[in-house]
Design a protein around this motif. Structure first.
Motif, PDB file in Angstrom:
ATOM      1  N   ALA A 100       0.852  -1.191   0.000  1.00 16.89           N
ATOM      2  CA  ALA A 100       0.000   0.000   0.000  1.00 16.89           C
ATOM      3  C   ALA A 100       0.886   1.239   0.000  1.00 16.89           C
ATOM      4  O   ALA A 100       1.822   1.344   0.787  1.00 16.89           O
ATOM      5  CB  ALA A 100      -0.904  -0.005   1.214  1.00 16.89           C
ATOM      6  N   ARG A 101       0.591   2.133  -0.892  1.00 18.49           N
ATOM      7  CA  ARG A 101       1.349   3.376  -0.932  1.00 18.49           C
ATOM      8  C   ARG A 101       0.834   4.301   0.163  1.00 18.49           C
ATOM      9  O   ARG A 101      -0.365   4.453   0.339  1.00 18.49           O
ATOM     10  CB  ARG A 101       1.194   4.035  -2.288  1.00 18.49           C
ATOM     11  CG  ARG A 101       1.935   3.296  -3.366  1.00 18.49           C
ATOM     12  CD  ARG A 101       2.006   4.153  -4.625  1.00 18.49           C
ATOM     13  NE  ARG A 101       3.008   3.737  -5.542  1.00 18.49           N
ATOM     14  CZ  ARG A 101       2.967   2.642  -6.276  1.00 18.49           C
ATOM     15  NH1 ARG A 101       1.952   1.830  -6.150  1.00 18.49           N
ATOM     16  NH2 ARG A 101       3.914   2.344  -7.117  1.00 18.49           N
ATOM     17  N   THR A 102       1.761   4.903   0.860  1.00 13.99           N
ATOM     18  CA  THR A 102       1.389   5.817   1.923  1.00 13.99           C
ATOM     19  C   THR A 102       0.980   7.141   1.312  1.00 13.99           C
ATOM     20  O   THR A 102       1.658   7.665   0.420  1.00 13.99           O
ATOM     21  CB  THR A 102       2.578   6.024   2.888  1.00 13.99           C
ATOM     22  OG1 THR A 102       3.018   4.744   3.325  1.00 13.99           O
ATOM     23  CG2 THR A 102       2.175   6.856   4.074  1.00 13.99           C
ATOM     24  N   ASP A 103      -0.093   7.682   1.799  1.00 17.89           N
ATOM     25  CA  ASP A 103      -0.575   8.986   1.368  1.00 17.89           C
ATOM     26  C   ASP A 103       0.512  10.023   1.642  1.00 17.89           C
ATOM     27  O   ASP A 103       1.089  10.066   2.726  1.00 17.89           O
ATOM     28  CB  ASP A 103      -1.853   9.313   2.155  1.00 17.89           C
ATOM     29  CG  ASP A 103      -2.539  10.581   1.694  1.00 17.89           C
ATOM     30  OD1 ASP A 103      -1.901  11.401   1.007  1.00 17.89           O
ATOM     31  OD2 ASP A 103      -3.725  10.750   2.036  1.00 17.89           O
ATOM     32  N   ARG A 104       0.832  10.834   0.656  1.00 17.54           N
ATOM     33  CA  ARG A 104       1.894  11.836   0.833  1.00 17.54           C
ATOM     34  C   ARG A 104       1.607  12.745   2.011  1.00 17.54           C
ATOM     35  O   ARG A 104       2.518  13.200   2.697  1.00 17.54           O
ATOM     36  CB  ARG A 104       2.088  12.648  -0.438  1.00 17.54           C
ATOM     37  CG  ARG A 104       0.942  13.594  -0.745  1.00 17.54           C
ATOM     38  CD  ARG A 104       1.244  14.584  -1.853  1.00 17.54           C
ATOM     39  NE  ARG A 104       0.065  15.331  -2.170  1.00 17.54           N
ATOM     40  CZ  ARG A 104      -0.418  16.327  -1.437  1.00 17.54           C
ATOM     41  NH1 ARG A 104       0.193  16.701  -0.353  1.00 17.54           N
ATOM     42  NH2 ARG A 104      -1.532  16.947  -1.801  1.00 17.54           N
ATOM     43  N   ARG A 105       0.330  12.993   2.277  1.00 14.72           N
ATOM     44  CA  ARG A 105      -0.022  13.873   3.395  1.00 14.72           C
ATOM     45  C   ARG A 105       0.387  13.248   4.721  1.00 14.72           C
ATOM     46  O   ARG A 105       0.803  13.959   5.644  1.00 14.72           O
ATOM     47  CB  ARG A 105      -1.522  14.169   3.386  1.00 14.72           C
ATOM     48  CG  ARG A 105      -1.974  14.888   2.108  1.00 14.72           C
ATOM     49  CD  ARG A 105      -3.466  15.044   2.042  1.00 14.72           C
ATOM     50  NE  ARG A 105      -4.110  13.727   2.054  1.00 14.72           N
ATOM     51  CZ  ARG A 105      -5.410  13.536   1.949  1.00 14.72           C
ATOM     52  NH1 ARG A 105      -6.228  14.555   1.830  1.00 14.72           N
ATOM     53  NH2 ARG A 105      -5.911  12.320   1.956  1.00 14.72           N
ATOM     54  N   ALA A 126      -5.530  19.807  14.280  1.00 15.71           N
ATOM     55  CA  ALA A 126      -6.281  19.159  13.204  1.00 15.71           C
ATOM     56  C   ALA A 126      -6.993  20.199  12.342  1.00 15.71           C
ATOM     57  O   ALA A 126      -7.078  20.046  11.121  1.00 15.71           O
ATOM     58  CB  ALA A 126      -7.287  18.175  13.786  1.00 15.71           C
ATOM     59  N   ASP A 127      -7.467  21.282  12.966  1.00 16.49           N
ATOM     60  CA  ASP A 127      -8.132  22.346  12.196  1.00 16.49           C
ATOM     61  C   ASP A 127      -7.158  23.005  11.220  1.00 16.49           C
ATOM     62  O   ASP A 127      -7.528  23.312  10.081  1.00 16.49           O
ATOM     63  CB  ASP A 127      -8.741  23.391  13.130  1.00 16.49           C
ATOM     64  CG  ASP A 127      -9.964  22.866  13.869  1.00 16.49           C
ATOM     65  OD1 ASP A 127     -10.641  21.971  13.315  1.00 16.49           O
ATOM     66  OD2 ASP A 127     -10.237  23.347  14.991  1.00 16.49           O
ATOM     67  N   GLN A 132      -5.133  23.412   5.606  1.00 18.29           N
ATOM     68  CA  GLN A 132      -3.983  23.271   4.718  1.00 18.29           C
ATOM     69  C   GLN A 132      -4.262  22.287   3.582  1.00 18.29           C
ATOM     70  O   GLN A 132      -3.909  22.542   2.437  1.00 18.29           O
ATOM     71  CB  GLN A 132      -2.769  22.801   5.521  1.00 18.29           C
ATOM     72  CG  GLN A 132      -1.525  22.588   4.679  1.00 18.29           C
ATOM     73  CD  GLN A 132      -0.338  22.139   5.525  1.00 18.29           C
ATOM     74  OE1 GLN A 132      -0.334  22.261   6.742  1.00 18.29           O
ATOM     75  NE2 GLN A 132       0.675  21.620   4.860  1.00 18.29           N
ATOM     76  N   TYR A 133      -4.903  21.171   3.899  1.00 17.40           N
ATOM     77  CA  TYR A 133      -5.146  20.131   2.892  1.00 17.40           C
ATOM     78  C   TYR A 133      -6.543  20.193   2.285  1.00 17.40           C
ATOM     79  O   TYR A 133      -6.862  19.420   1.384  1.00 17.40           O
ATOM     80  CB  TYR A 133      -4.915  18.742   3.494  1.00 17.40           C
ATOM     81  CG  TYR A 133      -3.455  18.486   3.810  1.00 17.40           C
ATOM     82  CD1 TYR A 133      -2.494  18.473   2.804  1.00 17.40           C
ATOM     83  CD2 TYR A 133      -3.034  18.272   5.115  1.00 17.40           C
ATOM     84  CE1 TYR A 133      -1.161  18.253   3.083  1.00 17.40           C
ATOM     85  CE2 TYR A 133      -1.701  18.046   5.404  1.00 17.40           C
ATOM     86  CZ  TYR A 133      -0.765  18.034   4.391  1.00 17.40           C
ATOM     87  OH  TYR A 133       0.549  17.815   4.665  1.00 17.40           O
ATOM     88  N   GLY A 134      -7.390  21.068   2.789  1.00 16.04           N
ATOM     89  CA  GLY A 134      -8.742  21.181   2.240  1.00 16.04           C
ATOM     90  C   GLY A 134      -9.594  19.960   2.545  1.00 16.04           C
ATOM     91  O   GLY A 134     -10.326  19.477   1.676  1.00 16.04           O
ATOM     92  N   LEU A 143      -5.311  11.625   9.457  1.00 15.03           N
ATOM     93  CA  LEU A 143      -3.956  11.801   8.926  1.00 15.03           C
ATOM     94  C   LEU A 143      -2.937  11.860  10.059  1.00 15.03           C
ATOM     95  O   LEU A 143      -1.855  11.264   9.980  1.00 15.03           O
ATOM     96  CB  LEU A 143      -3.865  13.076   8.077  1.00 15.03           C
ATOM     97  CG  LEU A 143      -4.588  13.058   6.731  1.00 15.03           C
ATOM     98  CD1 LEU A 143      -4.583  14.453   6.111  1.00 15.03           C
ATOM     99  CD2 LEU A 143      -3.939  12.057   5.794  1.00 15.03           C
ATOM    100  N   MET A 144      -3.285  12.560  11.126  1.00 11.94           N
ATOM    101  CA  MET A 144      -2.379  12.669  12.276  1.00 11.94           C
ATOM    102  C   MET A 144      -2.175  11.288  12.919  1.00 11.94           C
ATOM    103  O   MET A 144      -1.048  10.917  13.279  1.00 11.94           O
ATOM    104  CB  MET A 144      -2.932  13.664  13.297  1.00 11.94           C
ATOM    105  CG  MET A 144      -2.943  15.097  12.781  1.00 11.94           C
ATOM    106  SD  MET A 144      -3.837  16.237  13.863  1.00 11.94           S
ATOM    107  CE  MET A 144      -2.591  16.546  15.102  1.00 11.94           C
ATOM    108  N   ALA A 145      -3.245  10.523  13.052  1.00  8.68           N
ATOM    109  CA  ALA A 145      -3.140   9.193  13.654  1.00  8.68           C
ATOM    110  C   ALA A 145      -2.284   8.270  12.784  1.00  8.68           C
ATOM    111  O   ALA A 145      -1.440   7.522  13.288  1.00  8.68           O
ATOM    112  CB  ALA A 145      -4.526   8.591  13.858  1.00  8.68           C
TER     113      ALA A 145
END
Length: 158
Positions: A100-105, A126-127, A132-134, A143-145
């Motif tokens: 699985a490719r990791t999401d660049r974000r 997170a806000d 930033q990423y829309g 994404l943080m987790a």
């Protein structure tokens, strides 16, 4: 349940008060079959009958009584042809899970977290990541987790 479909000649004779003509003794090319019955005649599954009808590999059938029907002749014609798609080859050896490719974000958020730990950046919320990423704040939290999981896995590998 299969709806009853009557022979037109028998219906006409009954309504006219005449003796009923005999039904054909065996299968007839104009017999109307359900997808399952047409598949049994053709040696394929009902879903393949429907898929072939949509893609033009078999006639589209006829709509009657809120259901699609195929003639026995169409099913028999389909029986002689091979399937266009045979699916996965039996015994295929490429069954290993794909990487699985990791999401660049996720990588970017992990890099931010590394910079925060090193004292080179301020923590982000997170806000802020959502803006930033829309994305939604919930997606930013995911994404943080995932970034934390990736960092933990990198530490275990080291």
């Amino acid at each position: 349940m299969r709806p009853l479909i009557y022979d037109a000649a028998q219906v006409d004779a009954h309504l006219a008060g005449e003796p009923l003509p005999a039904l054909p003794a065996g299968p007839h090319p104009d017999d109307l079959l359900t997808d399952a019955e047409a598949g049994a005649v053709a040696g394929i599954t009902a879903s393949t009958v429907r898929a072939d009808a949509v893609t033009g590999l078999m006639d589209r059938g006829q709509e009657r009584h809120g259901r699609r029907w195929w003639t026995r002749a169409a099913a028999e014609a389909r029986a002689g042809r091979e399937a266009q798609y045979k699916g996965r080859t039996a015994g295929a050896k490429d069954l290993a899970p794909r990487i699985a490719r990791t999401d660049r974000r996720v990588r970017e958020v992990a890099a931010i977290a590394e910079a925060v730990e090193a004292g080179h950046a301020r923590p982000v919320t997170a806000d802020e990541l959502a803006k930033q990423y829309g994305v939604s704040p919930e997606t930013a939290e995911r994404l943080m987790a995932k970034a934390d999981e990736a960092r933990d896995e990198d530490r275990r590998k080291s």
